[in-house]
Scaffold this active site. Structure first.
Site, PDB file in Angstrom:
ATOM      1  N   HIS A  92      41.423  68.459 -27.650  1.00  8.76           N
ATOM      2  CA  HIS A  92      42.391  68.695 -28.709  1.00  8.76           C
ATOM      3  C   HIS A  92      41.892  69.815 -29.603  1.00  8.76           C
ATOM      4  CE1 HIS A  92      45.536  68.013 -31.656  1.00  8.76           C
ATOM      5  NE2 HIS A  92      44.604  68.209 -32.567  1.00  8.76           N
ATOM      6  N   ASP A 171      52.698  58.078 -37.017  1.00  7.58           N
ATOM      7  CA  ASP A 171      52.168  59.411 -37.311  1.00  7.58           C
ATOM      8  C   ASP A 171      53.282  60.443 -37.419  1.00  7.58           C
ATOM      9  OD1 ASP A 171      49.976  61.435 -37.525  1.00  7.58           O
ATOM     10  OD2 ASP A 171      50.976  62.157 -35.714  1.00  7.58           O
ATOM     11  N   ARG A 178      53.908  64.426 -45.069  1.00 12.56           N
ATOM     12  CA  ARG A 178      52.781  65.186 -45.633  1.00 12.56           C
ATOM     13  C   ARG A 178      53.134  66.663 -45.739  1.00 12.56           C
ATOM     14  NH1 ARG A 178      48.890  64.359 -41.344  1.00 12.56           N
ATOM     15  NH2 ARG A 178      47.604  65.868 -42.463  1.00 12.56           N
ATOM     16  N   SER A 193      45.649  61.254 -38.113  1.00 12.07           N
ATOM     17  CA  SER A 193      46.826  61.771 -37.416  1.00 12.07           C
ATOM     18  C   SER A 193      46.455  62.226 -36.005  1.00 12.07           C
ATOM     19  CB  SER A 193      47.428  62.936 -38.208  1.00 12.07           C
ATOM     20  OG  SER A 193      48.458  63.577 -37.471  1.00 12.07           O
ATOM     21  N   LYS A 197      46.880  59.696 -32.085  1.00 15.86           N
ATOM     22  CA  LYS A 197      47.588  60.135 -30.879  1.00 15.86           C
ATOM     23  C   LYS A 197      46.640  60.255 -29.690  1.00 15.86           C
ATOM     24  CE  LYS A 197      49.185  63.484 -33.376  1.00 15.86           C
ATOM     25  NZ  LYS A 197      49.859  64.634 -34.001  1.00 15.86           N
TER      26      LYS A 197
END
Length: 436
Positions: A92, A171, A178, A193, A197
Site C-alpha cells: 500500500h 471507513d 474527514r 483508515s 482496509k
C-alpha cells in the site's frame, strides 16, 4: 435520530466526544459502539465530525487506534485467500505524483512466487489513482466479483481491482467526512483508515510505502515515520507481517504523471527499461514483499524484469480483467512544452505542483464522482540533478482540452529551480528509511 433521542443505545455519543475532548482514553466498548453506530446512521455526521476533531487534537493511544481499526473492519467482511496455492502479500502506498509502482510491482512479485491480491483506489486531487491508470487500457475492468478476483489471482498470481462496498464500510463514510471537516491529517485516523482496509483484505503480509515530501500526505520525515510506525504496529497486532519503507516524494516518481502516460512507463519497466527510480523502487518493494511472505530468495525481482517473466504475468493479468495488453493507449489531442529558461543543473522539481498541473489538465478529479481524461498529464524530460540547456524541453503538458493548458502552466510557476552548472542539489535518497 441519534442515540440520545432513541434511548435504546448503550452509550451517549456526547459523552464519548467529551471524553476525547478532555484527553481521556476511550474504552473498547465505546469505540466498538461509536464506529458501529456511525455506520448505522445512529451517530450523526456533525457528531462524528466533533469526535474526529477531538482525535486530531488529542491523539489516541496504541490500544485505542488498534481497537478503532478493528471496529471499522468489523462493519464489513474479511476476504479469504485460503484457496490460493501461494503465500499472499500486498503493498500500500500513501499516495504521490507519478506513483505507478503497483503496475510493474504486482506482476513482478507474482513472477517470483507470491500471490498479490491488490485492492486499489482512484485518484483525488493531485495524487493519482491506480484504477484510473489501468482503465486507460482498452477493455480493462476494475470491478470484479469475489469469484472473478480469485480466478484471476489463481491464473496469474496477481489481481489489481476495486474494493467492494462491503470492505470496511465505516471507513468509506468516515473518509468522506474527514475530507470536508479539516481532520484528514490525524495520524490515528489515517493509520486506521488504511489498515482497516488492508487487514480486511485478508493478505498474510503487507509492505507499506509511506511517501514523504511536497507531493505526499506527510511533508516531513518525522511525521512520515510516526505514521509508518503506527501502521506497522497495527498490522503486527492484527497478525499481518508488516514492514514499511519511507520513500521520497519531493519530486515525482519517474518521468510521467497521468493515466495512460504512466501505464506506458510501467510497461517500459516491465520490458527491462524505464526510469531508474521506478525500477529501483519496484525492485526494493518487491524484495520486501517476497521477504515478508516467506518467498525471499526464490527468485530476484530484478531478474523477473530482465528475463520477461514479469511482463508475461502483466499481459495475463490485464487480459484476465478484460483488457487488451497490445492495444494502443489513448493519446492527448493537445500538447504544450515548457522550455528551460537558462543553462544549468535542474536543482529541484516540486512533486505537488506537477501533480496539480496534471490534475488541471484532466488527469485527476476534485470530487469522487468526476471523470478523468485517460491521456492527460505531464511528461518530464529531465530529473533533478540533470544538466539542462536553455531552450531545451523541461516538461510537456498533455490534454484533450486546450482551455486547460494555461491553468496547468500557472500551477507550475516556481515548480522548478535551475542552479548554476556544476552545482549538486541536496536531494533525499529514494528510500529514506525502513520501519519494521
Amino acid at each position: 435520530m441519534n442515540d440520545a433521542a432513541s434511548g435504546t443505545e448503550p452509550f451517549d455519543v456526547v459523552d464519548v466526544i467529551r471524553a476525547k475532548r478532555d484527553h481521556a482514553e476511550l474504552p473498547d466498548a465505546q469505540i466498538d459502539w461509536v464506529v458501529d453506530a456511525y455506520t448505522r446512521g445512529i451517530v450523526a455526521d456533525e457528531q462524528m465530525s466533533a469526535l474526529a476533531m477531538a482525535i486530531l487534537l488529542n491523539g489516541m493511544s496504541r490500544r485505542e487506534i488498534a481497537r478503532w481499526t478493528e471496529a471499522m473492519i468489523g462493519t464489513g467482511r474479511r476476504m479469504d485467500w485460503s484457496g490460493v496455492q501461494r503465500p499472499t502479500t500486498d503493498k500500500h502506498s500513501t499516495g504521490g505524483v507519478g506513483d505507478k509502482i503497483t503496475l510493474p510491482l504486482a506482476p513482478t512479485v507474482a513472477a517470483c512466487g507470491a500471490a498479490v491480491p491488490q485492492l486499489s483506489g482512484r485518484g483525488l486531487g493531485h495524487t493519482g489513482g491506480t484504477l484510473d491508470k489501468l482503465e486507460s487500457i482498452p477493455g480493462w475492468r476494475a470491478s470484479l466479483s469475489p469469484d472473478e478476483m480469485l480466478s484471476v489471482l489463481r491464473d496469474t498470481g496477481a489481481v489489481v481491482c476495486a474494493a467492494g462496498a462491503d470492505l470496511a464500510p465505516a471507513d468509506k463514510r468516515l473518509y468522506a467526512l474527514r475530507d470536508v471537516t479539516g481532520t484528514v491529517e490525524s495520524i490515528p485516523l489515517i493509520a486506521s483508515s488504511i489498515m482497516s482496509k488492508k487487514i480486511a483484505e485478508g493478505t498474510a503480509a503487507l509492505v507499506l510505502d509511506v511517501k514523504v515530501g511536497s507531493g505526499a500526505f506527510m511533508k516531513d520525515v518525522e511525521s512520515a515515520r510516526e505514521l509508518a510506525e503506527t501502521m506497522v504496529a497495527l498490522g503486527t497486532d492484527a497478525g499481518v507481517r508488516t514492514v514499511a519503507l519511507l520513500t521520497n516524494m519531493a519530486t515525482p516518481l519517474g518521468l510521467t504523471a497521468g493515466n495512460a502516460l504512466e501505464v506506458a512507463e510501467a510497461v517500459e519497466v516491465l520490458g527491462g527499461g524505464g526510469p531508474d527510480d521506478v525500477v529501483e523502487l519496484t525492485v526494493r518493494l518487491a524484495r520486501e514483499m517476497l521477504e515478508v511472505s516467506g518467498q525471499g530468495g526464490a527468485k530476484d525481482p530484478a531478474d523477473a524484469l530482465r528475463d520477461g517473466t514479469a511482463m508475461d504475468v502483466w499481459r495475463r493479468m490485464i487480459a484476465g480483467q478484460g483488457g487488451d495488453p497490445d492495444a494502443d493507449l489513448p493519446r492527448a489531442r493537445e500538447t504544450h512544452t515548457i522550455l528551460a529558461p537558462a543553462d544549468g543543473t535542474l536543482a529541484s522539481l516540486d512533486a505537488y505542483q506537477v501533480g496539480v498541473a496534471a490534475w488541471r489538465l484532466g488527469a485527476g478529479r476534485g470530487r469522487q464522482d468526476e471523470p478523468v481524461q485517460a491521456a492527460a498529464g505531464v511528461r518530464m524530460h529531465v530529473k533533478p540533478g540533470a544538466v539542462v540547456r536553455s531552450g531545451e524541453p523541461l516538461l510537456t503538458l498533455h490534454t484533450d482540452e486546450p482551455a486547460r493548458i494555461q491553468r496547468a502552466v500557472d500551477a507550475l510557476d516556481g515548480a522548478y529551480v535551475i542552479a548554476p552548472a556544476g552545482s549538486r542539489p541536496d536531494l533525499l535518497p529514494l528510500v529514506v528509511d525502513r520501519v519494521s
